[in-house]
Design a protein around this motif. Structure first.
Motif, PDB file in Angstrom:
ATOM      1  N   GLN A  63       0.840  -1.180   0.000  1.00 27.24           N
ATOM      2  CA  GLN A  63       0.000   0.000   0.000  1.00 27.24           C
ATOM      3  C   GLN A  63       0.884   1.243   0.000  1.00 27.24           C
ATOM      4  OE1 GLN A  63      -2.848   0.194   3.179  1.00 27.24           O
ATOM      5  NE2 GLN A  63      -3.428   2.303   2.700  1.00 27.24           N
ATOM      6  N   VAL A  64       0.581   2.170  -0.887  1.00 23.30           N
ATOM      7  CA  VAL A  64       1.311   3.418  -0.990  1.00 23.30           C
ATOM      8  C   VAL A  64       0.638   4.464  -0.121  1.00 23.30           C
ATOM      9  CG1 VAL A  64       2.054   5.271  -2.524  1.00 23.30           C
ATOM     10  CG2 VAL A  64       2.121   2.899  -3.303  1.00 23.30           C
ATOM     11  N   GLN A  65       1.437   5.155   0.661  1.00 13.95           N
ATOM     12  CA  GLN A  65       0.919   6.207   1.519  1.00 13.95           C
ATOM     13  C   GLN A  65       1.724   7.483   1.326  1.00 13.95           C
ATOM     14  OE1 GLN A  65       1.067   4.430   5.472  1.00 13.95           O
ATOM     15  NE2 GLN A  65      -1.143   4.058   5.373  1.00 13.95           N
ATOM     16  N   LEU A  66       1.017   8.602   1.247  1.00 12.19           N
ATOM     17  CA  LEU A  66       1.629   9.912   1.164  1.00 12.19           C
ATOM     18  C   LEU A  66       1.131  10.736   2.337  1.00 12.19           C
ATOM     19  CD1 LEU A  66       1.106  10.695  -2.645  1.00 12.19           C
ATOM     20  CD2 LEU A  66       3.008   9.497  -1.565  1.00 12.19           C
ATOM     21  N   VAL A  67       2.049  11.228   3.139  1.00  7.95           N
ATOM     22  CA  VAL A  67       1.698  11.997   4.317  1.00  7.95           C
ATOM     23  C   VAL A  67       2.224  13.413   4.164  1.00  7.95           C
ATOM     24  CG1 VAL A  67       1.865  12.189   6.816  1.00  7.95           C
ATOM     25  CG2 VAL A  67       1.753   9.936   5.751  1.00  7.95           C
ATOM     26  N   GLU A  68       1.312  14.375   4.148  1.00  8.44           N
ATOM     27  CA  GLU A  68       1.654  15.774   3.976  1.00  8.44           C
ATOM     28  C   GLU A  68       1.653  16.500   5.316  1.00  8.44           C
ATOM     29  OE1 GLU A  68      -1.023  15.959  -0.063  1.00  8.44           O
ATOM     30  OE2 GLU A  68      -1.695  15.323   1.929  1.00  8.44           O
ATOM     31  N   SER A  69       2.450  17.552   5.393  1.00 16.06           N
ATOM     32  CA  SER A  69       2.496  18.365   6.591  1.00 16.06           C
ATOM     33  C   SER A  69       2.987  19.763   6.234  1.00 16.06           C
ATOM     34  CB  SER A  69       3.409  17.751   7.651  1.00 16.06           C
ATOM     35  OG  SER A  69       4.748  17.672   7.188  1.00 16.06           O
ATOM     36  N   GLY A  70       2.774  20.704   7.137  1.00 18.42           N
ATOM     37  CA  GLY A  70       3.301  22.048   6.970  1.00 18.42           C
ATOM     38  C   GLY A  70       2.288  23.115   6.619  1.00 18.42           C
TER      39      GLY A  70
ATOM     40  N   ASP B  89      -0.453   7.182 -10.727  1.00 12.53           N
ATOM     41  CA  ASP B  89      -0.480   8.419  -9.959  1.00 12.53           C
ATOM     42  C   ASP B  89      -1.001   8.156  -8.554  1.00 12.53           C
ATOM     43  OD1 ASP B  89      -1.700  10.385 -12.776  1.00 12.53           O
ATOM     44  OD2 ASP B  89       0.327   9.780 -12.237  1.00 12.53           O
ATOM     45  N   TYR B  90      -0.387   8.804  -7.576  1.00 14.10           N
ATOM     46  CA  TYR B  90      -0.817   8.692  -6.192  1.00 14.10           C
ATOM     47  C   TYR B  90      -0.941  10.086  -5.597  1.00 14.10           C
ATOM     48  CZ  TYR B  90       0.576   3.865  -6.911  1.00 14.10           C
ATOM     49  OH  TYR B  90       0.708   2.590  -7.415  1.00 14.10           O
ATOM     50  N   TRP B  91      -1.913  10.228  -4.721  1.00 15.20           N
ATOM     51  CA  TRP B  91      -2.225  11.536  -4.145  1.00 15.20           C
ATOM     52  C   TRP B  91      -2.303  11.482  -2.633  1.00 15.20           C
ATOM     53  CZ3 TRP B  91      -2.506  15.631  -7.440  1.00 15.20           C
ATOM     54  CH2 TRP B  91      -2.682  15.344  -8.795  1.00 15.20           C
ATOM     55  N   GLY B  92      -1.835  12.547  -2.004  1.00 22.10           N
ATOM     56  CA  GLY B  92      -2.002  12.684  -0.576  1.00 22.10           C
ATOM     57  C   GLY B  92      -3.384  13.196  -0.239  1.00 22.10           C
ATOM     58  N   GLN B  93      -3.668  13.288   1.049  1.00 26.79           N
ATOM     59  CA  GLN B  93      -4.974  13.750   1.500  1.00 26.79           C
ATOM     60  C   GLN B  93      -5.138  15.258   1.361  1.00 26.79           C
ATOM     61  OE1 GLN B  93      -7.679  11.882   2.648  1.00 26.79           O
ATOM     62  NE2 GLN B  93      -6.465  10.202   1.795  1.00 26.79           N
ATOM     63  N   GLY B  94      -4.045  15.972   1.274  1.00 23.07           N
ATOM     64  CA  GLY B  94      -4.085  17.414   1.136  1.00 23.07           C
ATOM     65  C   GLY B  94      -3.842  18.121   2.452  1.00 23.07           C
ATOM     66  N   THR B  95      -3.206  19.280   2.375  1.00 20.76           N
ATOM     67  CA  THR B  95      -2.975  20.114   3.545  1.00 20.76           C
ATOM     68  C   THR B  95      -3.403  21.540   3.221  1.00 20.76           C
ATOM     69  OG1 THR B  95      -1.313  20.837   5.168  1.00 20.76           O
ATOM     70  CG2 THR B  95      -0.565  20.582   2.896  1.00 20.76           C
ATOM     71  N   GLN B  96      -4.145  22.134   4.129  1.00 17.22           N
ATOM     72  CA  GLN B  96      -4.727  23.450   3.894  1.00 17.22           C
ATOM     73  C   GLN B  96      -3.704  24.556   4.097  1.00 17.22           C
ATOM     74  OE1 GLN B  96      -8.084  24.376   3.003  1.00 17.22           O
ATOM     75  NE2 GLN B  96      -7.063  26.370   2.730  1.00 17.22           N
ATOM     76  N   VAL B  97      -3.640  25.460   3.128  1.00 16.48           N
ATOM     77  CA  VAL B  97      -2.842  26.681   3.231  1.00 16.48           C
ATOM     78  C   VAL B  97      -3.790  27.862   3.112  1.00 16.48           C
ATOM     79  CG1 VAL B  97      -1.080  28.132   2.163  1.00 16.48           C
ATOM     80  CG2 VAL B  97      -0.738  25.663   2.330  1.00 16.48           C
ATOM     81  N   THR B  98      -3.813  28.703   4.126  1.00 15.84           N
ATOM     82  CA  THR B  98      -4.681  29.870   4.127  1.00 15.84           C
ATOM     83  C   THR B  98      -3.838  31.120   4.306  1.00 15.84           C
ATOM     84  OG1 THR B  98      -6.511  28.603   5.095  1.00 15.84           O
ATOM     85  CG2 THR B  98      -6.645  30.995   5.212  1.00 15.84           C
TER      86      THR B  98
END
Length: 121
Positions: free
Chosen positions: A1-8, A109-118
């Protein structure tokens, strides 16, 4: 299983800076391209930047000079340095990976869950 973990992601004032990071993991996962996309409210997802295993980078012209993408192949991580942020940069930023798993010769193609930038004052 491929996992992408975003942060910041987070809240920042106009003109400020943020650093987004993404860590990819998965058994037998071989990555060729990593990058970032973003999607603002009411708009389609758009490319921000990509970087290949060899370090070749691609940016949308409108973001050149403000955003910088980099990659650590050993750690399977990609970062996006964001400077001089504008309100128009407000969006959910998604980590993107192009690669193969196991013995497959076809890249997916694989995608992360997304991280909000405001960006707001």
């Amino acid at each position: 299983q491929v996992q992408l973990v975003e942060s910041g992601g987070g809240l920042v004032q106009p003109g400020g800076s943020l650093r987004l990071s993404c860590a990819a993991s998965g058994s037998g996962f071989s990555i060729s391209v990593m990058g970032w996309f973003r999607q603002a409210p009411g708009k389609q997802r758009e490319l921000v930047a990509t970087v290949t295993r060899g370090g070749n980078t691609t940016y949308v012209d409108s973001l050149k000079g403000r955003f910088t993408i980099s990659r650590d192949n050993a750690k399977n991580t990609v970062t996006l340095e964001m400077t001089s942020l504008k309100s128009e940069d407000t969006a959910v930023y998604y980590c993107y990976v192009l690669g193969t798993v196991g013995s497959s010769f076809l890249q997916d193609d694989y995608w992360g869950q997304g991280t909000q930038v405001t960006v707001t004052s």
